[in-house]
Motif scaffolding. Sequence first.
Motif, PDB file in Angstrom:
ATOM      1  N   PHE A   1       0.840  -1.200   0.000  1.00  0.00           N
ATOM      2  CA  PHE A   1       0.000   0.000   0.000  1.00  0.00           C
ATOM      3  C   PHE A   1       0.878   1.254   0.000  1.00  0.00           C
ATOM      4  O   PHE A   1       1.965   1.271   0.566  1.00  0.00           O
ATOM      5  CB  PHE A   1      -0.922   0.006   1.222  1.00  0.00           C
ATOM      6  N   ALA A   2       0.368   2.295  -0.661  1.00  0.00           N
ATOM      7  CA  ALA A   2       1.032   3.601  -0.716  1.00  0.00           C
ATOM      8  C   ALA A   2      -0.063   4.667  -0.728  1.00  0.00           C
ATOM      9  O   ALA A   2      -1.264   4.348  -0.699  1.00  0.00           O
ATOM     10  CB  ALA A   2       1.907   3.707  -1.973  1.00  0.00           C
ATOM     11  N   GLU A   3       0.339   5.911  -0.763  1.00  0.00           N
ATOM     12  CA  GLU A   3      -0.671   6.973  -0.873  1.00  0.00           C
ATOM     13  C   GLU A   3      -1.426   6.794  -2.187  1.00  0.00           C
ATOM     14  O   GLU A   3      -0.817   6.483  -3.220  1.00  0.00           O
ATOM     15  CB  GLU A   3      -0.015   8.350  -0.807  1.00  0.00           C
ATOM     16  N   PRO A   4      -2.742   6.972  -2.180  1.00  0.00           N
ATOM     17  CA  PRO A   4      -3.539   6.756  -3.388  1.00  0.00           C
ATOM     18  C   PRO A   4      -3.031   7.557  -4.589  1.00  0.00           C
ATOM     19  O   PRO A   4      -2.614   8.711  -4.446  1.00  0.00           O
ATOM     20  CB  PRO A   4      -4.946   7.207  -2.975  1.00  0.00           C
ATOM     21  N   ASP A   5      -3.059   6.915  -5.759  1.00  0.00           N
ATOM     22  CA  ASP A   5      -2.749   7.552  -7.044  1.00  0.00           C
ATOM     23  C   ASP A   5      -1.294   7.997  -7.170  1.00  0.00           C
ATOM     24  O   ASP A   5      -0.970   8.773  -8.073  1.00  0.00           O
ATOM     25  CB  ASP A   5      -3.685   8.741  -7.309  1.00  0.00           C
ATOM     26  N   ARG A   6      -0.406   7.524  -6.318  1.00  0.00           N
ATOM     27  CA  ARG A   6       1.027   7.831  -6.449  1.00  0.00           C
ATOM     28  C   ARG A   6       1.710   6.711  -7.243  1.00  0.00           C
ATOM     29  O   ARG A   6       1.282   5.561  -7.232  1.00  0.00           O
ATOM     30  CB  ARG A   6       1.694   7.952  -5.075  1.00  0.00           C
ATOM     31  N   TRP A   7       2.802   7.088  -7.893  1.00  0.00           N
ATOM     32  CA  TRP A   7       3.625   6.070  -8.545  1.00  0.00           C
ATOM     33  C   TRP A   7       4.442   5.339  -7.488  1.00  0.00           C
ATOM     34  O   TRP A   7       4.983   5.951  -6.573  1.00  0.00           O
ATOM     35  CB  TRP A   7       4.570   6.708  -9.555  1.00  0.00           C
ATOM     36  N   VAL A   8       4.525   4.023  -7.617  1.00  0.00           N
ATOM     37  CA  VAL A   8       5.402   3.209  -6.780  1.00  0.00           C
ATOM     38  C   VAL A   8       6.505   2.691  -7.698  1.00  0.00           C
ATOM     39  O   VAL A   8       6.227   2.033  -8.716  1.00  0.00           O
ATOM     40  CB  VAL A   8       4.649   2.045  -6.118  1.00  0.00           C
ATOM     41  N   GLU A   9       7.753   3.020  -7.365  1.00  0.00           N
ATOM     42  CA  GLU A   9       8.890   2.650  -8.205  1.00  0.00           C
ATOM     43  C   GLU A   9       9.810   1.698  -7.441  1.00  0.00           C
ATOM     44  O   GLU A   9      10.029   1.875  -6.230  1.00  0.00           O
ATOM     45  CB  GLU A   9       9.658   3.896  -8.638  1.00  0.00           C
TER      46      GLU A   9
END
Length: 267
Positions: free
Chosen positions: A185-193
């Motif tokens: 999980f990450a902040e909504p609508d952020r890119w995860v690289e």
Amino acid sequence: ETGVTLTVNGVAATIAGGSFAAAAVPLIEGENRLIARARDANGNEGARTRTVVRDTVAPTILGTEPPAGALAIALSTVFVAELSEVPGPASVAGMHLETGAGAALPATVEIFASELRLVPSAALPSSGLVRLVLDQSIVDLAGNGLAVGATFEFTTADATAPAAPTIPAPPARFLCADEVTLAGFAEPDRWVEVAGGAGAVRARAASDGAWSVAVPLVPGAIQRLAVTSVDDAGNRSPATEIEVVHDCAEPIVERVDASASGFAIQF
């Protein structure tokens, strides 16, 4: 000296002791050249010239830098208000900066020619509204104040990094596979690289923050994977680190020891 007469631009002056006064000397708007002429009883004449400026016009605001309404301004922005004429020293108290909620932001104001420059004492709030306020205490050198005050609004850039992604169920450390799937999980609508494998990959987190990405692995090597979240302004989160070892080699028996209790096998 007795018998002396004196005029200022043709207007008779009264003389008392060593000083004189001339009332109602006409002035025009702008620069005026005043000539005081004195004549004694013998016709000897002397003159002295002085230039004065008549200014009854209120200063106006010609514009600001950044321009009013500017978006994504730097958090280190210096604000400039250009006036129609040189402001008086008291004008530094007539310009201030505030947040969208009206809270004052500490700053210093200086005069440069016909400009008022405001330098914030600290970085501006990230991704917020700020207002530059100029009030009627801003005056010109003759003391004429602004006819009306003015307020200019700006929006600051987003300089806040997202939170680091989480990986609730990390993969096994040793894998024999071409790729490993990471999910979390990450902040909504952020890119995860993800960097550190055979190639950098990324995926967009969903509206609920969930994300999943397949990371290619370098054969026979330790992969130190760094997983970060990046917003649309380019702010990058701290990294969540995962170590995966690609190991598809068959085990090799190095040694077998026999004893009364059995065998000990060393790989």
